[in-house]
Design a protein around this motif. Structure first.
Motif, short mmCIF file in Angstrom:
data_model
loop_
_atom_site.label_atom_id
_atom_site.label_comp_id
_atom_site.label_asym_id
_atom_site.label_seq_id
_atom_site.Cartn_x
_atom_site.Cartn_y
_atom_site.Cartn_z
N LEU A 26 -41.39 -24.57 -30.28
CA LEU A 26 -42.20 -24.20 -31.45
C LEU A 26 -42.72 -25.45 -32.15
O LEU A 26 -43.90 -25.51 -32.56
N GLN A 27 -41.85 -26.44 -32.34
CA GLN A 27 -42.26 -27.68 -32.99
C GLN A 27 -43.32 -28.40 -32.17
O GLN A 27 -44.28 -28.96 -32.71
N GLN A 28 -43.14 -28.36 -30.85
CA GLN A 28 -44.09 -29.02 -29.95
C GLN A 28 -45.47 -28.37 -30.04
O GLN A 28 -46.50 -29.04 -29.90
N GLN A 29 -45.49 -27.05 -30.33
CA GLN A 29 -46.74 -26.32 -30.46
C GLN A 29 -47.32 -26.41 -31.88
O GLN A 29 -48.37 -25.83 -32.16
N GLY A 30 -46.62 -27.13 -32.79
CA GLY A 30 -47.12 -27.34 -34.14
C GLY A 30 -47.02 -26.15 -35.06
O GLY A 30 -47.74 -26.07 -36.06
N LEU A 31 -46.10 -25.20 -34.78
CA LEU A 31 -45.95 -24.02 -35.62
C LEU A 31 -45.07 -24.34 -36.83
O LEU A 31 -44.18 -25.19 -36.75
N PRO A 32 -45.27 -23.67 -37.99
CA PRO A 32 -44.48 -23.95 -39.20
C PRO A 32 -43.02 -23.57 -39.04
O PRO A 32 -42.65 -22.78 -38.16
N GLY A 33 -42.18 -24.11 -39.93
CA GLY A 33 -40.73 -23.96 -39.80
C GLY A 33 -40.22 -22.53 -39.88
O GLY A 33 -39.16 -22.21 -39.33
N TRP A 34 -40.94 -21.64 -40.58
CA TRP A 34 -40.44 -20.27 -40.71
C TRP A 34 -40.51 -19.48 -39.41
O TRP A 34 -39.97 -18.38 -39.32
N TRP A 35 -41.16 -20.03 -38.37
CA TRP A 35 -41.14 -19.38 -37.07
C TRP A 35 -39.77 -19.46 -36.41
O TRP A 35 -39.42 -18.60 -35.58
N ALA A 36 -38.97 -20.47 -36.74
CA ALA A 36 -37.67 -20.65 -36.08
C ALA A 36 -36.75 -19.45 -36.26
O ALA A 36 -36.19 -18.94 -35.27
N PRO A 37 -36.54 -18.93 -37.49
CA PRO A 37 -35.69 -17.74 -37.60
C PRO A 37 -36.27 -16.51 -36.91
O PRO A 37 -35.53 -15.58 -36.57
N ALA A 88 -41.64 -20.96 -49.57
CA ALA A 88 -41.24 -22.31 -50.01
C ALA A 88 -40.17 -22.28 -51.10
O ALA A 88 -40.13 -23.17 -51.96
N LEU A 89 -39.27 -21.29 -51.06
CA LEU A 89 -38.15 -21.29 -51.99
C LEU A 89 -37.22 -22.45 -51.64
O LEU A 89 -36.85 -22.62 -50.48
N PRO A 90 -36.82 -23.28 -52.59
CA PRO A 90 -35.94 -24.41 -52.30
C PRO A 90 -34.63 -23.97 -51.65
O PRO A 90 -34.10 -22.89 -51.95
N LEU A 91 -34.12 -24.81 -50.77
CA LEU A 91 -32.95 -24.45 -49.99
C LEU A 91 -31.69 -24.31 -50.83
O LEU A 91 -30.88 -23.40 -50.61
N VAL A 92 -31.49 -25.20 -51.80
CA VAL A 92 -30.22 -25.20 -52.54
C VAL A 92 -30.00 -23.89 -53.30
O VAL A 92 -28.95 -23.25 -53.14
#
Length: 406
Positions: free
Chosen positions: A30-41, A362-366
């Motif tokens: 996914l990262q190699q294809q340039g997709l945003p982080g929310w695709w991982a879950p 974009a809710l903060p992680l903490v």
């Protein structure tokens, strides 16, 4: 433990090892294809979807066929999904095919445990199963981290996928050695409406049972939490500590190491009739998740991550054993595991969907992790209060019964 059970452990460990390593490789794709982080879950979401949609079918299927043979066929389906990533199919779609194989694999695996192992050994057997699952998660994330390291990336992710294909092949060979338990069940009516109605009745029956419903509540919460924590730890390691994906994957292994220790202790020291006594561990689990969130260095975080895993292992093994025991008494082995899998994976889907949505916003992680931990602790306190109420009702019923006899 019977020899067939040990072969079952080896087969499921190898297959689960490949599943967990493949998740890390798919994230790298996914990262190699340039997709945003929310695709991982969404990878895990697509993997888990089959567990929920096919729940009415996989239980009767596991009861209708020799379970070890079905496991081998489902492992072949996983290999087909991995092959889709080599074509290349979109990683989320390909991982969904792997999840389809896993959905058929799970009821056969857990159902075979109840058929091969006598009830007095079920807690110990579940200790073995959970330790092997978590060891597979531990080593699988380490293997996945290695497969996405700069050295392996220079060779291409296709090489990593090819190595995982060989691992699934080894699992298939081991599964063919697992013996048929000889258990046979009445034939099911293979009609969608009839299967759905039968599944819904089984689901209600397990939820309405005092011990079954309470233990199902705990395991449903635990696996939902685990699904989110898998990605929250990766995000925490990259955002708060500044690690790359390969090193962040190793922190998942740290949590898994704690689960191994906790599951081992529970399998050794918690008998089936005392399973309910581990409920306070769920409150501690929520508190530990909240405590890790604001940290920015590995020094204080590592022991807390290990402890989080250990508390989770202590909680889930006795609850899982109690749930399997009650499910096997109330339903058939395959149906009870299918009901369990449906509820647990529906929890995973729900929690991952909420987590992915909040990540996309974009809710903060903490605050996300701290709120998540607080909700877990509160839910476990509610379950503990419910257990106390059930015990008071049981004692009152016993007193009234005794008075009536006099």
């Amino acid at each position: 433990m019977p020899r067939g059970f040990l072969l079952l452990i080896a087969a499921q460990f190898t297959s689960a090892l490949a599943d967990n390593a493949l998740l890390i490789v798919a994230i790298a794709l996914l990262q190699q294809q340039g997709l945003p982080g929310w695709w991982a879950p969404l990878l895990k979401f697509s993997f888990t979807l089959s567990y929920v949609l096919l729940a009415p079918v996989v239980g009767p299927l596991a009861d209708a066929l020799p379970k070890a043979r079905l496991m081998a066929w489902m492992n072949a389906l996983k290999m087909l999904g991995l092959g889709g990533m080599l074509l290349p199919l979109h990683p989320v779609a390909a991982y969904a095919v792997v999840g389809l194989g896993a959905a058929g694999y799970a009821p056969a695996k857990y159902g075979l445990v109840t058929e091969l192992v006598p009830p007095h050994q079920l807690v110990a057997a579940n200790g073995w199963i959970e330790v092997s699952i978590v060891c597979a998660a531990l080593l699988g994330t380490v293997l996945g981290g290695g497969l996405v390291s700069p050295t392996m990336l220079s060779l291409g992710l296709q090489v990593s996928l090819g190595l995982l294909l060989g691992l699934y092949g080894l699992a298939a060979v081991l599964q063919w050695g697992v013996p048929d338990s000889g258990a046979r069940y009445p034939k099911a009516v293979w009609h969608p409406l009839a299967l759905s109605a039968d599944f819904w009745r089984a689901n209600l029956r397990l939820w309405r049972d005092a011990a079954g419903g309470l233990s199902l509540s705990v395991t449903t919460l635990f696996w939902g939490v685990g699904g989110v924590l898998q990605f929250a730890v990766l995000r925490w390691a990259t955002e708060r500590v500044g690690l790359g994906l390969d090193r962040a994957a190793y922190l998942q292994a740290v949590v898994a190491l704690g689960v191994v220790a906790g599951a081992s202790l529970a399998g050794r020291f918690v008998p089936l009739h005392r399973a309910m006594r581990v409920l306070p561990a769920g409150v501690a689990l929520g508190g530990l998740i909240a405590a890790v969130a604001p940290l920015t260095t590995l020094g204080p975080a590592l022991p807390l991550l290990v402890l989080t895993g250990a508390v989770g292992g202590i909680l889930v093994v006795p609850m899982n054993a109690l749930l399997q025991h009650r499910g096997h008494q109330l339903l058939t082995a395959g149906r009870s595991i299918a009901v369990q899998g449906f509820n647990e994976n529906l929890s995973v889907l729900t929690m991952l969907g909420v987590y992915a949505g909040l990540h996309a916003l974009a809710l903060p992680l903490v605050p996300l992790m701290m709120g998540f931990g607080g909700l877990i602790a509160a839910f476990m306190l509610v379950l503990m209060a419910r257990r106390r109420a059930l015990r008071r009702q049981a004692r009152l019923g016993a007193v009234c019964s005794g008075a009536g006899q006099r």
